[in-house]
Design an enzyme around this catalytic site. Structure first.
Site, mmCIF file in Angstrom:
data_model
loop_
_atom_site.group_PDB
_atom_site.id
_atom_site.type_symbol
_atom_site.label_atom_id
_atom_site.label_comp_id
_atom_site.label_asym_id
_atom_site.label_seq_id
_atom_site.Cartn_x
_atom_site.Cartn_y
_atom_site.Cartn_z
ATOM 1 N N ASN A 93 69.410 46.731 23.733
ATOM 2 C CA ASN A 93 69.567 46.069 25.029
ATOM 3 C C ASN A 93 68.856 46.919 26.099
ATOM 4 O OD1 ASN A 93 70.759 45.619 27.657
ATOM 5 N ND2 ASN A 93 72.300 44.379 26.661
ATOM 6 N N ARG B 119 71.129 40.848 38.755
ATOM 7 C CA ARG B 119 71.322 42.235 39.193
ATOM 8 C C ARG B 119 70.428 43.214 38.447
ATOM 9 N NH1 ARG B 119 77.339 43.659 36.989
ATOM 10 N NH2 ARG B 119 77.851 41.827 38.224
ATOM 11 N N GLU C 281 79.322 37.615 17.897
ATOM 12 C CA GLU C 281 79.200 39.046 18.168
ATOM 13 C C GLU C 281 80.601 39.515 18.537
ATOM 14 O OE1 GLU C 281 76.100 40.452 20.837
ATOM 15 O OE2 GLU C 281 77.367 42.163 21.387
ATOM 16 N N HIS D 17 70.229 40.498 29.128
ATOM 17 C CA HIS D 17 71.223 39.602 29.703
ATOM 18 C C HIS D 17 70.686 39.169 31.064
ATOM 19 C CE1 HIS D 17 75.734 39.096 31.049
ATOM 20 N NE2 HIS D 17 75.016 38.019 31.256
ATOM 21 N N ARG E 169 71.504 37.647 34.167
ATOM 22 C CA ARG E 169 72.727 37.273 34.892
ATOM 23 C C ARG E 169 72.420 36.301 36.017
ATOM 24 N NH1 ARG E 169 77.551 40.012 35.143
ATOM 25 N NH2 ARG E 169 77.906 41.457 33.435
ATOM 26 N N GLU F 141 71.131 37.078 26.193
ATOM 27 C CA GLU F 141 72.557 36.942 26.516
ATOM 28 C C GLU F 141 72.644 36.159 27.807
ATOM 29 O OE1 GLU F 141 74.712 40.588 27.089
ATOM 30 O OE2 GLU F 141 74.052 41.313 25.151
ATOM 31 N N THR G 3 79.977 43.376 31.055
ATOM 32 C CA THR G 3 80.801 42.360 30.400
ATOM 33 C C THR G 3 82.123 42.986 29.969
ATOM 34 O OG1 THR G 3 78.703 41.538 29.547
ATOM 35 C CG2 THR G 3 80.687 40.520 28.674
ATOM 36 N N HIS H 287 69.584 48.210 31.143
ATOM 37 C CA HIS H 287 69.776 49.382 32.006
ATOM 38 C C HIS H 287 68.472 49.899 32.599
ATOM 39 C CE1 HIS H 287 74.008 49.674 31.333
ATOM 40 N NE2 HIS H 287 73.795 49.460 30.048
ATOM 41 N N HIS I 202 78.948 46.390 22.268
ATOM 42 C CA HIS I 202 79.551 46.851 23.522
ATOM 43 C C HIS I 202 80.210 48.216 23.353
ATOM 44 C CE1 HIS I 202 79.969 45.590 27.658
ATOM 45 N NE2 HIS I 202 80.886 46.535 27.672
HETATM 46 N N1 PXP Z 1 76.702 42.989 23.650
HETATM 47 C C1 PXP Z 1 77.017 42.307 24.789
HETATM 48 C C2 PXP Z 1 77.457 40.883 24.669
HETATM 49 C C3 PXP Z 1 76.926 42.921 26.054
HETATM 50 O O1 PXP Z 1 77.242 42.225 27.159
HETATM 51 C C4 PXP Z 1 76.470 44.252 26.123
HETATM 52 C C5 PXP Z 1 76.321 44.909 27.465
HETATM 53 O O2 PXP Z 1 75.317 44.313 28.180
HETATM 54 C C6 PXP Z 1 76.141 44.914 24.930
HETATM 55 C C7 PXP Z 1 76.302 44.263 23.718
HETATM 56 C C8 PXP Z 1 75.641 46.315 24.912
HETATM 57 O O3 PXP Z 1 76.651 47.154 25.365
HETATM 58 P P1 PXP Z 1 76.332 48.675 25.704
HETATM 59 O O4 PXP Z 1 75.334 48.685 26.799
HETATM 60 O O5 PXP Z 1 77.674 49.222 26.069
HETATM 61 O O6 PXP Z 1 75.780 49.275 24.432
#
Ligand code: PXP
Length: 241
Positions: A7, A49, A151, A43, A45, A70, A101, A10, A191
């Site tokens: 992901n 953001r 997931e 993701h 949004r 996402e 999330t 960030h 997550h």
């Molecule tokens: N899966 C989903 C559905 C999420 O919303 C997120 C966070 O954006 C992640 C996985 C990844 O989580 P993390 O950034 O804590 O590894």
């Protein structure tokens, strides 16, 4: 073999802190792939953001592996998914005031609506996933909706403060994976997973993908993104399928 999907939200968060051009999540996605990521997740949004529409469009053009989107189950995102055609869409809950999330989507009682929501997405050849807690009721609802994947939300496990609580959450997730497998759902996890709390899943069969962002980006600040991805991909590659 279970695989790592990275992901890159960030990276966009850092860029948006100055509303500028760098760092670019598109470049990050390329480096993540060089490090061994099997897919890239963003993701988009409602409040934009972090990831922007421009990022999604460029990622669709440039990602060499699989692009996962996402999104909240809104009309706007439905149109964007059909227009972009990512490999997979993962429906997540979304609240404007949350930092990230906070939990899984509630599917119970929404089966018909979500089935209808996903119909065009499936017809377009896009795979669907539903981000849910490891709750048997939610898992059965995901099946009724017709999603191919769930997931399982690992946030409660990752946030557990005591060993006892962590083991309880781990048991719930493992039971959830078992139920999902029994009814023919594919399972991803995501997550809050990091380089240590991911290890107890090493001997848990039936996990297809690990969706990880924050811990990889945090490590990347010190060792570089390609290496941070490579280290996580190497760990996951040793896990049982
Ligand atoms: N899966 C989903 C559905 C999420 O919303 C997120 C966070 O954006 C992640 C996985 C990844 O989580 P993390 O950034 O804590 O590894």
């Amino acid at each position: 073999m279970p695989v790592l999907v990275v992901n890159v939200d960030h990276v966009a968060t850092l860029r948006q802190a100055r509303m500028g051009r760098e760092p670019d999540p598109v470049t990050a996605a390329h480096l993540a792939e060089l490090g061994g990521a099997h897919g890239i997740i963003v993701h988009l949004r409602e409040d934009r953001r972090h990831i922007q529409d421009r990022d999604l469009a460029l990622l669709k053009e440039t990602v060499q592996t699989n692009l996962h989107l996402e999104m909240a189950a809104t009309a706007e995102m439905h149109a964007i998914a059909l227009n972009t055609r990512p490999h997979m869409v993962c429906l997540v809950p979304e609240k404007r005031e949350e930092l990230t999330t906070e939990g899984g989507l509630n599917l119970v009682g929404r089966e018909q609506d979500l089935r209808a929501y996903l119909a065009d997405i499936h017809a377009a050849g896009i795979i669907s996933s539903l981000f849910i807690d490891a709750d048997p009721e939610q898992i059965h609802a995901a099946k009724a909706i017709g999603a191919e994947y769930i997931e399982i939300h690992t946030g409660h496990y990752a946030d557990a403060l005591t060993r006892e609580e962590r083991m309880k959450e781990l048991r719930k997730i493992r039971e959830g994976i078992g139920i999902a497998q029994d009814i023919g759902l594919q399972v991803n996890l995501g997550h809050g997973l990091n380089y240590t709390n991911v290890l107890p899943f090493a001997q848990t069969p039936g996990i297809r993908e690990y969706s990880i962002g924050h811990s990889i980006m945090a490590r990347a600040i010190h060792v570089g993104l390609r290496q941070a991805v490579q280290e996580m991909a190497d760990i996951i590659r040793t896990f049982v399928p």
